[in-house]
Design a protein around this motif. Structure first.
Motif, mmCIF file in Angstrom:
data_model
loop_
_atom_site.group_PDB
_atom_site.id
_atom_site.type_symbol
_atom_site.label_atom_id
_atom_site.label_comp_id
_atom_site.label_asym_id
_atom_site.label_seq_id
_atom_site.Cartn_x
_atom_site.Cartn_y
_atom_site.Cartn_z
ATOM 1 N N MET A 199 -22.807 19.939 -20.364
ATOM 2 C CA MET A 199 -23.394 19.292 -19.190
ATOM 3 C C MET A 199 -24.918 19.204 -19.283
ATOM 4 S SD MET A 199 -21.271 20.744 -15.900
ATOM 5 C CE MET A 199 -19.638 20.135 -15.486
ATOM 6 N N GLN A 200 -25.514 20.196 -19.939
ATOM 7 C CA GLN A 200 -26.974 20.225 -20.045
ATOM 8 C C GLN A 200 -27.521 19.027 -20.822
ATOM 9 O OE1 GLN A 200 -28.489 24.440 -20.833
ATOM 10 N NE2 GLN A 200 -26.332 24.638 -21.375
ATOM 11 N N ASP A 201 -26.676 18.416 -21.643
ATOM 12 C CA ASP A 201 -27.099 17.288 -22.472
ATOM 13 C C ASP A 201 -26.620 15.946 -21.939
ATOM 14 O OD1 ASP A 201 -28.306 19.063 -24.325
ATOM 15 O OD2 ASP A 201 -26.354 19.448 -25.242
ATOM 16 N N TRP A 202 -26.016 15.939 -20.762
ATOM 17 C CA TRP A 202 -25.583 14.663 -20.205
ATOM 18 C C TRP A 202 -26.796 13.813 -19.842
ATOM 19 C CZ3 TRP A 202 -20.957 16.274 -16.548
ATOM 20 C CH2 TRP A 202 -19.876 16.673 -17.356
ATOM 21 N N PRO A 203 -26.691 12.490 -19.917
ATOM 22 C CA PRO A 203 -27.855 11.604 -19.749
ATOM 23 C C PRO A 203 -28.598 11.823 -18.430
ATOM 24 C CG PRO A 203 -25.934 10.376 -20.513
ATOM 25 C CD PRO A 203 -25.448 11.738 -20.160
ATOM 26 N N SER A 204 -29.899 12.089 -18.528
ATOM 27 C CA SER A 204 -30.707 12.306 -17.324
ATOM 28 C C SER A 204 -30.764 11.041 -16.475
ATOM 29 C CB SER A 204 -32.111 12.748 -17.712
ATOM 30 O OG SER A 204 -32.729 11.777 -18.549
ATOM 31 N N GLY A 205 -30.630 9.878 -17.121
ATOM 32 C CA GLY A 205 -30.669 8.618 -16.408
ATOM 33 C C GLY A 205 -29.485 8.395 -15.479
ATOM 34 N N HIS A 206 -28.437 9.211 -15.650
ATOM 35 C CA HIS A 206 -27.264 9.073 -14.782
ATOM 36 C C HIS A 206 -27.429 9.838 -13.472
ATOM 37 C CE1 HIS A 206 -24.267 7.774 -18.184
ATOM 38 N NE2 HIS A 206 -25.349 7.013 -18.107
ATOM 39 N N ASP A 207 -28.521 10.573 -13.368
ATOM 40 C CA ASP A 207 -28.892 11.247 -12.114
ATOM 41 C C ASP A 207 -27.765 12.134 -11.575
ATOM 42 O OD1 ASP A 207 -30.615 11.920 -10.093
ATOM 43 O OD2 ASP A 207 -30.072 10.222 -8.821
ATOM 44 N N PHE A 208 -27.325 13.079 -12.402
ATOM 45 C CA PHE A 208 -26.290 14.021 -11.962
ATOM 46 C C PHE A 208 -26.848 14.938 -10.884
ATOM 47 C CE2 PHE A 208 -24.417 12.691 -15.939
ATOM 48 C CZ PHE A 208 -23.058 12.718 -15.681
ATOM 49 N N PRO A 252 -16.314 26.324 -5.237
ATOM 50 C CA PRO A 252 -16.382 25.397 -6.384
ATOM 51 C C PRO A 252 -17.665 24.560 -6.339
ATOM 52 C CG PRO A 252 -14.341 25.135 -5.120
ATOM 53 C CD PRO A 252 -15.289 25.907 -4.274
ATOM 54 N N TYR A 253 -18.334 24.488 -7.493
ATOM 55 C CA TYR A 253 -19.511 23.636 -7.665
ATOM 56 C C TYR A 253 -19.191 22.550 -8.687
ATOM 57 C CZ TYR A 253 -22.267 27.062 -5.081
ATOM 58 O OH TYR A 253 -22.756 27.893 -4.096
ATOM 59 N N PHE A 254 -19.783 21.381 -8.492
ATOM 60 C CA PHE A 254 -19.508 20.219 -9.337
ATOM 61 C C PHE A 254 -20.825 19.563 -9.750
ATOM 62 C CE2 PHE A 254 -16.383 20.796 -6.007
ATOM 63 C CZ PHE A 254 -15.186 20.865 -6.688
ATOM 64 N N TYR A 255 -20.797 18.909 -10.903
ATOM 65 C CA TYR A 255 -21.960 18.188 -11.431
ATOM 66 C C TYR A 255 -21.556 16.725 -11.499
ATOM 67 C CZ TYR A 255 -26.310 18.167 -14.232
ATOM 68 O OH TYR A 255 -27.596 17.992 -14.692
ATOM 69 N N LEU A 256 -21.965 15.938 -10.509
ATOM 70 C CA LEU A 256 -21.441 14.584 -10.352
ATOM 71 C C LEU A 256 -22.550 13.543 -10.312
ATOM 72 C CD1 LEU A 256 -18.895 15.371 -7.475
ATOM 73 C CD2 LEU A 256 -18.416 15.316 -9.935
ATOM 74 N N THR A 257 -22.193 12.350 -10.713
ATOM 75 C CA THR A 257 -23.106 11.208 -10.664
ATOM 76 C C THR A 257 -22.519 10.129 -9.758
ATOM 77 O OG1 THR A 257 -24.060 9.385 -11.946
ATOM 78 C CG2 THR A 257 -22.063 10.372 -12.808
ATOM 79 N N GLU A 258 -23.397 9.391 -9.099
ATOM 80 C CA GLU A 258 -22.924 8.306 -8.236
ATOM 81 C C GLU A 258 -22.385 7.120 -9.037
ATOM 82 O OE1 GLU A 258 -25.254 7.236 -4.734
ATOM 83 O OE2 GLU A 258 -26.468 9.025 -5.121
#
Length: 224
Positions: A172-181, A97-103
């Motif tokens: 996911m490709q359009d999630w905010p870059s500023g959130h540093d996923f 499993p792979y995940f796309y997560l932000t702190e």
């Protein structure tokens, strides 16, 4: 006079019937087409005797699960979070499993402090349990336990994981870059599967990962 009244009544009914038809047509034209919904055609569920196949089927067909971590905000209490994941391109799952997560989300923060984690999946969201309750043993459930780790951004694995995640979760490709996923993966150490009566099925991580393994799924060496 009676004929005139009847004629007027008939005309009124025809007029109102036309208006109702016109309004219904507008509603149908404005409604989003059913084809726009995500349609998932699932391969057949493996036989309950094929425990490894069932585990890989659950990981490959599900789009989301409950990822549990050791909470850094709640003094080590368990914390479960609904997350999206992918184990590979549709139909070509790796089992990992792979995940796309932000702190900004506690799950990523927890994992960076204590990597111990588990991902729980159910057959129920796939719609193949029929009228069975999700807790019914015949409605399969899988928990993968291990370490939730960051994927090295300079590795070939990053490209593989991105393709896997974005194929199943295009937004996911359009999630905010500023959130540093960042991309995380679960390094599996223990597998708990129930897909029939009689208790959990014994599966080792090696058996799970080797099931149908192909080099095209792993164009890289996993750095554990």
């Amino acid at each position: 006079m009676k004929q005139s009244a009847m004629g007027d009544s008939s005309s009124s009914l025809s007029f109102f019937g036309f208006c109702a038809f016109f309004f219904l047509s507008l509603v149908l034209l404005r409604s989003p087409p059913a084809a726009s919904a995500r349609v998932i055609r699932l391969p057949s569920k493996p036989d309950p005797k094929d425990a490894v196949g069932t585990a890989r089927w659950l990981a490959g067909q599900n789009f989301w699960g409950v990822l549990s971590t050791i909470s850094s905000d709640q003094e080590g209490a368990p914390f479960g979070n609904v997350v999206s994941f992918s184990d590979g391109l549709p139909g070509n799952g790796s089992g990992i499993p792979y995940f796309y997560l932000t702190e900004l989300d506690p799950t990523a923060r927890d994992a960076l402090k204590d990597a111990r984690s588990s991902l729980t999946l159910s057959e129920y969201p796939l719609g193949t349990c029929g009228k069975r309750d999700p807790e019914n043993p015949a409605c399969a459930k899988l928990t993968l336990t291990g370490k939730l780790k960051l994927v090295d951004t300079s590795s070939a694995e990053t490209e593989f994981a991105k393709n896997a995640l974005f194929a199943k979760h295009p937004e996911m490709q359009d999630w905010p870059s500023g959130h540093d996923f960042k991309i995380f993966r679960l390094d599996i150490e223990n597998i708990f599967l129930i897909d029939w009566f009689g208790g959990p099925k014994p599966i080792t991580p090696a058996q799970y990962l080797e099931n149908g393994k192909n080099e095209k799924y792993f164009p890289f060496d996993l750095q554990t």
